[in-house]
Enzyme design. Structure first.
Site, PDB file in Angstrom:
ATOM      1  N   ARG A 133       0.859  -1.190   0.000  1.00  0.00           N
ATOM      2  CA  ARG A 133       0.000   0.000   0.000  1.00  0.00           C
ATOM      3  C   ARG A 133       0.882   1.222   0.000  1.00  0.00           C
ATOM      4  O   ARG A 133       1.711   1.395   0.897  1.00  0.00           O
ATOM      5  CB  ARG A 133      -0.830   0.031   1.290  1.00  0.00           C
ATOM      6  CG  ARG A 133      -2.070  -0.751   1.221  1.00  0.00           C
ATOM      7  CD  ARG A 133      -3.131  -0.219   2.149  1.00  0.00           C
ATOM      8  NE  ARG A 133      -2.726  -0.164   3.554  1.00  0.00           N
ATOM      9  CZ  ARG A 133      -3.527   0.245   4.517  1.00  0.00           C
ATOM     10  NH1 ARG A 133      -4.753   0.617   4.239  1.00  0.00           N
ATOM     11  NH2 ARG A 133      -3.128   0.271   5.759  1.00  0.00           N
ATOM     12  N   THR A 143      -1.221   7.449  -0.770  1.00  0.00           N
ATOM     13  CA  THR A 143      -2.482   7.331  -1.527  1.00  0.00           C
ATOM     14  C   THR A 143      -3.330   6.163  -1.056  1.00  0.00           C
ATOM     15  O   THR A 143      -4.507   6.075  -1.400  1.00  0.00           O
ATOM     16  CB  THR A 143      -2.179   7.104  -3.023  1.00  0.00           C
ATOM     17  OG1 THR A 143      -1.485   5.847  -3.143  1.00  0.00           O
ATOM     18  CG2 THR A 143      -1.318   8.207  -3.602  1.00  0.00           C
ATOM     19  N   ASP A 199      -1.047  -3.587  12.433  1.00  0.00           N
ATOM     20  CA  ASP A 199      -0.557  -4.063  11.128  1.00  0.00           C
ATOM     21  C   ASP A 199      -0.301  -5.570  11.227  1.00  0.00           C
ATOM     22  O   ASP A 199       0.567  -6.015  11.975  1.00  0.00           O
ATOM     23  CB  ASP A 199       0.744  -3.324  10.763  1.00  0.00           C
ATOM     24  CG  ASP A 199       1.207  -3.685   9.365  1.00  0.00           C
ATOM     25  OD1 ASP A 199       1.137  -2.818   8.480  1.00  0.00           O
ATOM     26  OD2 ASP A 199       1.613  -4.851   9.149  1.00  0.00           O
TER      27      ASP A 199
HETATM   28  N1  URA Z   1      -3.607  -3.749   7.059  1.00  0.00           N
HETATM   29  C1  URA Z   1      -3.290  -4.145   8.319  1.00  0.00           C
HETATM   30  O1  URA Z   1      -2.386  -4.944   8.520  1.00  0.00           O
HETATM   31  N2  URA Z   1      -4.020  -3.653   9.346  1.00  0.00           N
HETATM   32  C2  URA Z   1      -5.029  -2.794   9.173  1.00  0.00           C
HETATM   33  O2  URA Z   1      -5.665  -2.386  10.155  1.00  0.00           O
HETATM   34  C3  URA Z   1      -5.340  -2.381   7.855  1.00  0.00           C
HETATM   35  C4  URA Z   1      -4.617  -2.876   6.815  1.00  0.00           C
END
Ligand code: URA
Length: 215
Positions: free
Chosen positions: A110, A114, A206
């Site tokens: 990601r 953006t 995460d």
């Molecule tokens: N990716 C993750 O690992 N955690 C989140 O809360 C959103 C995306």
């Protein structure tokens, strides 16, 4: 998102064992090794649910007592596609339950500004069009990565897809069901919302960092 508002294509696997293990994973004090083990255990239970409608046939066998027509899997060809890197945490448990499945990988990260997905790796079986495809990614947040992955898989010929996520945000559910209404979603829970950084709240942080201890 109330369960009554859920699109018909969404299955929330709110089993007591799943929810208990998920709560342990959410706790920020849970160490990486335990987090990975819990994810593996939950993935078995999610695999059980996503495999519920696999086609069956019968085979004549003899038990010690009698001959019978025994139900067996019809041999539907499967491929599990992991969205790197956190998808690998769901992959292992899925393979425990479906050991003959082929495996594909899609690498997407990601862009932190953006929140859009950038592809850096893709390898899937050539006959993906003849297989049921189970896409795995623990966190369905904006849905940008998952939608991009599904788009790429469809370009490669995939026609019969399912998505398995541990935790989802309403935004992600909406995005996937709007862009890919043909793809059923299996998730253990749907949380409240996304924060400004695209993280699921309350969520678990995460997933990749929690799995691999990278933060
Ligand atoms: N990716 C993750 O690992 N955690 C989140 O809360 C959103 C995306």
């Amino acid at each position: 998102m109330k369960t009554t508002d859920l699109p018909k294509t969404v299955t929330v696997v709110a089993h007591p064992l799943v929810l208990h293990k998920l709560s342990l994973m959410r706790d920020k004090k849970t160490p990486s090794a335990v987090f990975r083990q819990l994810l593996r255990e939950i993935s078995l239970l999610l695999a059980y649910e996503v495999a519920r409608d696999l086609p069956m046939t019968t085979q004549t066998i003899e038990t010690p007592l009698a001959e019978m027509e025994a139900p067996i899997l019809k041999g539907k060809k499967l491929v599990i596609v992991s969205i790197l890197r956190a998808g690998n945490g769901l992959l292992e448990g899925m393979l425990d339950l479906m050991p003959s499945a082929r495996v594909g990988h899609i690498g997407l990260y990601r862009d932190p500004k953006t929140l859009q997905p950038v592809e850096y790796y893709m390898k899937v079986p050539e006959d993906i069009g003849e297989r049921r495809v189970i896409v795995v990614d623990p966190m369905l947040a904006t849905g940008n990565s998952v939608c991009a992955a599904i788009r790429r898989l469809k370009e490669k010929g995939a026609k019969d897809l399912r998505l398995v996520c541990l935790l989802s945000a309403p935004e992600g559910i909406r995005h996937v069901t709007e862009e890919h209404p043909d793809v059923p979603i299996y998730t253990a829970a749907i949380d409240s919302h996304l924060n400004d950084h695209g993280y699921i709240v309350p969520g678990l942080g995460d997933a990749g960092d929690r799995m691999f201890g990278t933060k």
